[in-house]
Design a protein around this motif. Structure first.
Motif, mmCIF file in Angstrom:
data_model
loop_
_atom_site.group_PDB
_atom_site.id
_atom_site.type_symbol
_atom_site.label_atom_id
_atom_site.label_comp_id
_atom_site.label_asym_id
_atom_site.label_seq_id
_atom_site.Cartn_x
_atom_site.Cartn_y
_atom_site.Cartn_z
ATOM 1 N N LEU A 22 0.828 -1.199 0.000
ATOM 2 C CA LEU A 22 0.000 0.000 0.000
ATOM 3 C C LEU A 22 0.870 1.260 0.000
ATOM 4 N N ARG A 23 1.943 1.258 0.802
ATOM 5 C CA ARG A 23 2.875 2.389 0.825
ATOM 6 C C ARG A 23 3.464 2.607 -0.556
ATOM 7 N N GLN A 24 3.836 1.534 -1.240
ATOM 8 C CA GLN A 24 4.390 1.654 -2.588
ATOM 9 C C GLN A 24 3.353 2.234 -3.554
ATOM 10 N N GLU A 27 3.094 5.976 -2.830
ATOM 11 C CA GLU A 27 4.249 6.685 -3.384
ATOM 12 C C GLU A 27 4.181 6.743 -4.905
ATOM 13 N N ALA A 28 3.751 5.665 -5.525
ATOM 14 C CA ALA A 28 3.609 5.666 -6.987
ATOM 15 C C ALA A 28 2.602 6.732 -7.407
ATOM 16 N N MET A 29 1.523 6.864 -6.628
ATOM 17 C CA MET A 29 0.510 7.866 -6.964
ATOM 18 C C MET A 29 1.074 9.279 -6.829
ATOM 19 N N ARG A 34 2.946 13.985 -9.850
ATOM 20 C CA ARG A 34 3.981 14.966 -10.201
ATOM 21 C C ARG A 34 4.244 14.938 -11.699
ATOM 22 N N GLY A 35 4.318 13.744 -12.262
ATOM 23 C CA GLY A 35 4.528 13.627 -13.697
ATOM 24 C C GLY A 35 3.355 14.164 -14.486
ATOM 25 N N PHE A 36 2.166 13.852 -14.036
ATOM 26 C CA PHE A 36 0.942 14.270 -14.713
ATOM 27 C C PHE A 36 0.804 15.792 -14.741
#
Length: 169
Positions: A22-24, A27-29, A34-36
């Motif tokens: 869930l933490r991963q 962080e991915a989100m 940021r990329g989006f």
């Protein structure tokens, strides 16, 4: 590397996520967001605008003639915050505000031609990023992604989202 090949089949492993998984995901989100927003942020920085301006431009463009109150509900910001953003967009000639014909207390918002051009530029950048990511992930991942995003919305947000989707049809 094809990410689809390493994902669990039929999602059964996703039903029992560990705190670390869930933490991963969290962080991915964060990094995906940021990329989006990176491309629009760069475009807007040259104009001394921020993400609040982008969101207002996006949703005014998405629902021409929307009211200030509707925009407040969609964005979930304070009236003071939105008014600051709208004053700038109006004075810079990107948004026009008209008094309602039926209810004179309402202000209806539309993008000007310059506002439409900016909205197109911002959306083009984000569509390119989404198109590339969706193409890489594949149709099953795209459907799953939408399902996850919709499941994360509270009921009021989901209602606003559904109204926008329905109006586009």
């Amino acid at each position: 590397m094809d990410r689809r090949a390493s994902s669990p089949s039929h999602g059964e492993a996703l039903l029992f996520l560990t705190d670390e998984q869930l933490r991963q995901g969290i962080e991915a989100m964060f990094f995906a967001y940021r990329g989006f927003t990176a491309d629009p942020d760069r475009i807007l920085a040259d104009m001394a605008y921020g993400r609040a301006h982008h969101r207002a431009i996006h949703f005014i463009g998405r629902a021409p003639g929307t009211t200030v109150n509707n925009l407040l509900n969609i964005l979930g910001v304070t009236k003071q915050s939105l008014n600051r953003v709208l004053r700038t967009l109006i004075s810079d000639g990107l948004v026009e505000s008209k008094v309602g014909r039926i209810d004179k207390r309402e202000r209806h918002l539309n993008l000007t031609q310059a506002g439409q051009k900016l909205e197109q530029t911002l959306s083009d950048a984000q569509r390119a990023r989404m198109r590339s990511a969706f193409r890489d992930a594949g149709p099953d991942a795209v459907a799953g992604f939408r399902t996850v995003l919709e499941a994360m919305m509270d009921s009021e947000m989901r209602n606003s989202y559904t109204r926008l989707k329905d109006n586009a049809s």
